[in-house]
Motif scaffolding. Structure first.
Motif, short mmCIF file in Angstrom:
data_model
loop_
_atom_site.label_atom_id
_atom_site.label_comp_id
_atom_site.label_asym_id
_atom_site.label_seq_id
_atom_site.Cartn_x
_atom_site.Cartn_y
_atom_site.Cartn_z
N LYS A 1 0.83 -1.20 0.00
CA LYS A 1 0.00 0.00 0.00
C LYS A 1 0.87 1.25 0.00
CE LYS A 1 -4.29 -1.70 2.08
NZ LYS A 1 -5.14 -1.32 0.93
N ALA A 2 1.92 1.24 0.83
CA ALA A 2 2.80 2.41 0.91
C ALA A 2 3.55 2.65 -0.40
CB ALA A 2 3.80 2.22 2.05
N SER A 3 3.76 1.59 -1.16
CA SER A 3 4.51 1.71 -2.42
C SER A 3 3.63 2.04 -3.61
CB SER A 3 5.26 0.40 -2.70
OG SER A 3 6.14 0.09 -1.66
N THR A 4 2.31 2.00 -3.41
CA THR A 4 1.39 2.21 -4.53
C THR A 4 0.44 3.37 -4.31
OG1 THR A 4 -0.08 0.51 -3.61
CG2 THR A 4 1.49 -0.19 -5.30
N GLY A 5 0.91 4.38 -3.56
CA GLY A 5 0.14 5.62 -3.48
C GLY A 5 -0.47 5.97 -2.14
N THR A 6 -0.54 5.02 -1.20
CA THR A 6 -1.08 5.32 0.12
C THR A 6 0.03 5.87 1.00
OG1 THR A 6 -2.72 3.56 -0.03
CG2 THR A 6 -2.22 4.38 2.17
N ARG A 7 -0.23 6.99 1.64
CA ARG A 7 0.72 7.50 2.62
C ARG A 7 0.56 6.69 3.90
NH1 ARG A 7 0.48 12.80 6.42
NH2 ARG A 7 2.65 12.72 7.16
N VAL A 8 1.63 6.03 4.34
CA VAL A 8 1.59 5.22 5.55
C VAL A 8 2.51 5.83 6.59
CG1 VAL A 8 1.96 2.93 6.56
CG2 VAL A 8 1.07 3.13 4.22
N VAL A 9 1.95 6.15 7.75
CA VAL A 9 2.69 6.75 8.86
C VAL A 9 2.67 5.79 10.03
CG1 VAL A 9 2.88 8.70 10.44
CG2 VAL A 9 2.08 9.08 8.09
N TYR A 10 3.83 5.46 10.55
CA TYR A 10 3.98 4.48 11.63
C TYR A 10 4.39 5.21 12.91
CZ TYR A 10 5.58 -0.04 13.65
OH TYR A 10 5.75 -1.16 14.42
N ILE A 11 3.53 5.14 13.93
CA ILE A 11 3.81 5.73 15.24
C ILE A 11 4.04 4.57 16.20
CG2 ILE A 11 2.91 7.17 17.10
CD1 ILE A 11 1.14 8.56 14.98
N PRO A 12 5.28 4.20 16.51
CA PRO A 12 5.53 3.02 17.34
C PRO A 12 4.92 3.14 18.74
CG PRO A 12 7.54 3.72 16.22
CD PRO A 12 6.54 4.82 16.04
N GLY A 13 4.60 1.97 19.31
CA GLY A 13 4.06 1.91 20.65
C GLY A 13 5.05 1.30 21.62
N ASN A 14 4.57 0.80 22.74
CA ASN A 14 5.47 0.22 23.73
C ASN A 14 5.94 -1.18 23.34
OD1 ASN A 14 2.62 -0.21 24.24
ND2 ASN A 14 3.17 -1.27 26.13
N HIS A 15 5.13 -1.94 22.59
CA HIS A 15 5.55 -3.29 22.20
C HIS A 15 6.49 -3.27 20.99
CE1 HIS A 15 3.02 -6.08 24.70
NE2 HIS A 15 2.49 -4.92 24.99
N ASP A 16 6.55 -2.17 20.28
CA ASP A 16 7.52 -2.02 19.18
C ASP A 16 8.38 -0.77 19.41
OD1 ASP A 16 5.47 -0.24 18.68
OD2 ASP A 16 4.84 -1.19 16.81
N LYS B 1 -10.86 19.70 11.87
CA LYS B 1 -10.57 19.28 13.24
C LYS B 1 -9.13 18.79 13.32
CE LYS B 1 -14.78 19.89 14.81
NZ LYS B 1 -15.08 20.96 15.80
N ARG B 2 -8.41 19.24 14.34
CA ARG B 2 -7.01 18.85 14.51
C ARG B 2 -6.92 17.82 15.63
NH1 ARG B 2 -3.71 23.20 16.10
NH2 ARG B 2 -1.91 22.31 15.00
N LEU B 3 -6.47 16.62 15.26
CA LEU B 3 -6.45 15.50 16.18
C LEU B 3 -5.02 15.08 16.50
CD1 LEU B 3 -9.26 13.33 14.51
CD2 LEU B 3 -9.51 15.04 16.33
N LEU B 4 -4.70 15.03 17.78
CA LEU B 4 -3.41 14.56 18.24
C LEU B 4 -3.38 13.03 18.13
CD1 LEU B 4 -0.68 14.96 19.75
CD2 LEU B 4 -2.00 14.82 21.89
N MET B 5 -2.28 12.49 17.65
CA MET B 5 -2.16 11.03 17.51
C MET B 5 -0.92 10.54 18.23
SD MET B 5 -3.14 10.49 13.50
CE MET B 5 -1.86 11.64 12.99
N PHE B 6 -1.12 9.62 19.16
CA PHE B 6 -0.02 8.90 19.79
C PHE B 6 -0.53 7.53 20.19
CE2 PHE B 6 -1.54 11.90 23.23
CZ PHE B 6 -2.33 10.97 23.91
N HIS B 7 0.39 6.61 20.51
CA HIS B 7 -0.04 5.26 20.84
C HIS B 7 -0.86 5.23 22.12
CE1 HIS B 7 -0.23 0.98 21.22
NE2 HIS B 7 0.44 1.00 22.36
N GLY B 8 -0.33 5.84 23.18
CA GLY B 8 -1.07 5.92 24.43
C GLY B 8 -0.29 5.45 25.64
N ASP B 9 0.84 4.77 25.45
CA ASP B 9 1.61 4.31 26.61
C ASP B 9 2.22 5.47 27.37
OD1 ASP B 9 3.17 4.34 24.08
OD2 ASP B 9 4.86 3.92 25.40
#
Length: 272
Positions: free
Chosen positions: A71-86, A114-122
């Protein structure tokens, strides 16, 4: 009612690849049948804790990784926000893993502004104030819940029934668990409010939710162990919390202004 197959934005978290209770089969079905412009992976995609205990990596888990990279290679922007297990992947914040961006946290602006903050949560764990003993008991109890959940659904499948989360059903009826969830939600909202934002998107506690808390949006996209849920933003700016198993279900929907649309569970027809 058809379940939409294309979103502007999708949030997934707590997939836990490498853990035996990861429902990779349902996630692969979702990834194959849904497209989006932006895909946020909000932590615990790979369960390095579980892999450290024992090596478990079936073909379906590899296929999830391959699907995400495709998906990331074919046009979808993929954003990875690591959590505590990774968490080790946080060392690469600001870098790009192939076509995938890695960020510690991010701010998403919806179609309606609307502006939404994104984090894993740990980062909110300190608000839970759990003692070491309570944590150990909690881990043991959770392992038992997943064991019961696994066997309950084995029996259900034998009788032709759809997936159902026994683990979530039990957690929602334990007062201490409900209190921890409430404390987590309020802490997440306080952080969004402190930064002057309109809401928050997170995961971590494996409790999907889409609601207003103190006038701000609280969005938890859930997990792919107990609930198999995702959060999606439509091209009109509406937010949808969807459970994706044998029978896809719209759990909750909100307009772009945060007004609740559906208060009750609404089953949707299977796609494909």
């Amino acid at each position: 009612m058809e379940l939409r197959q294309r979103y502007k934005t999708v949030w997934l978290s707590d997939i836990h690849l490498g853990f035996k209770d990861c429902r990779a089969d349902y996630l692969l079905d979702f990834l194959a049948k849904t497209e989006c412009e932006t895909l946020y992976l909000v932590g615990d995609v790979v369960d390095l804790w579980a892999l450290k205990r024992s090596l478990y990596w079936p073909a379906s888990h590899y296929d999830v990784v391959r699907s995400l990279f495709k998906k990331a290679s074919t046009g979808t922007r993929v954003v990875y926000i690591p959590g505590n297990h990774d968490e080790p992947l946080r060392d690469y914040v600001g870098h790009i893993l192939g076509p995938i961006e890695i960020k510690r946290e991010a701010i998403h602006t919806t179609v309606t502004g609307k502006r939404l903050l994104m984090f894993h949560g740990d980062c909110l764990d300190e608000h839970m104030r759990l003692s070491k003993w309570e944590g150990l008991v909690g881990d043991a109890a959770y392992d038992l819940l997943l064991f019961l959940n696994r066997w309950a659904n084995f029996v259900r499948r034998r009788f032709g029934r759809n997936y159902w989360s026994l683990a979530t059903y039990i957690k929602q009826r334990i007062p201490n668990a409900r209190q921890v969830i409430s404390v987590f939600e309020e802490a997440a909202i306080r952080e969004a409010s402190r930064r002057g934002l309109d809401g928050v998107v997170c995961g971590h506690i494996h409790q999907p939710a889409l609601k207003k808390v103190k006038g701000l949006l609280y969005c938890n996209d859930g997990d792919w162990i107990e609930n198999c849920t995702l959060l999606g933003e439509t091209f009109e700016g509406n937010l949808e919390l969807v459970q994706w198993t044998e029978h896809q279900t719209l759990l909750q929907s909100m307009t772009g202004n945060g007004d609740r649309v559906k208060a009750d569970v609404l089953p949707l027809r299977r796609v494909g």
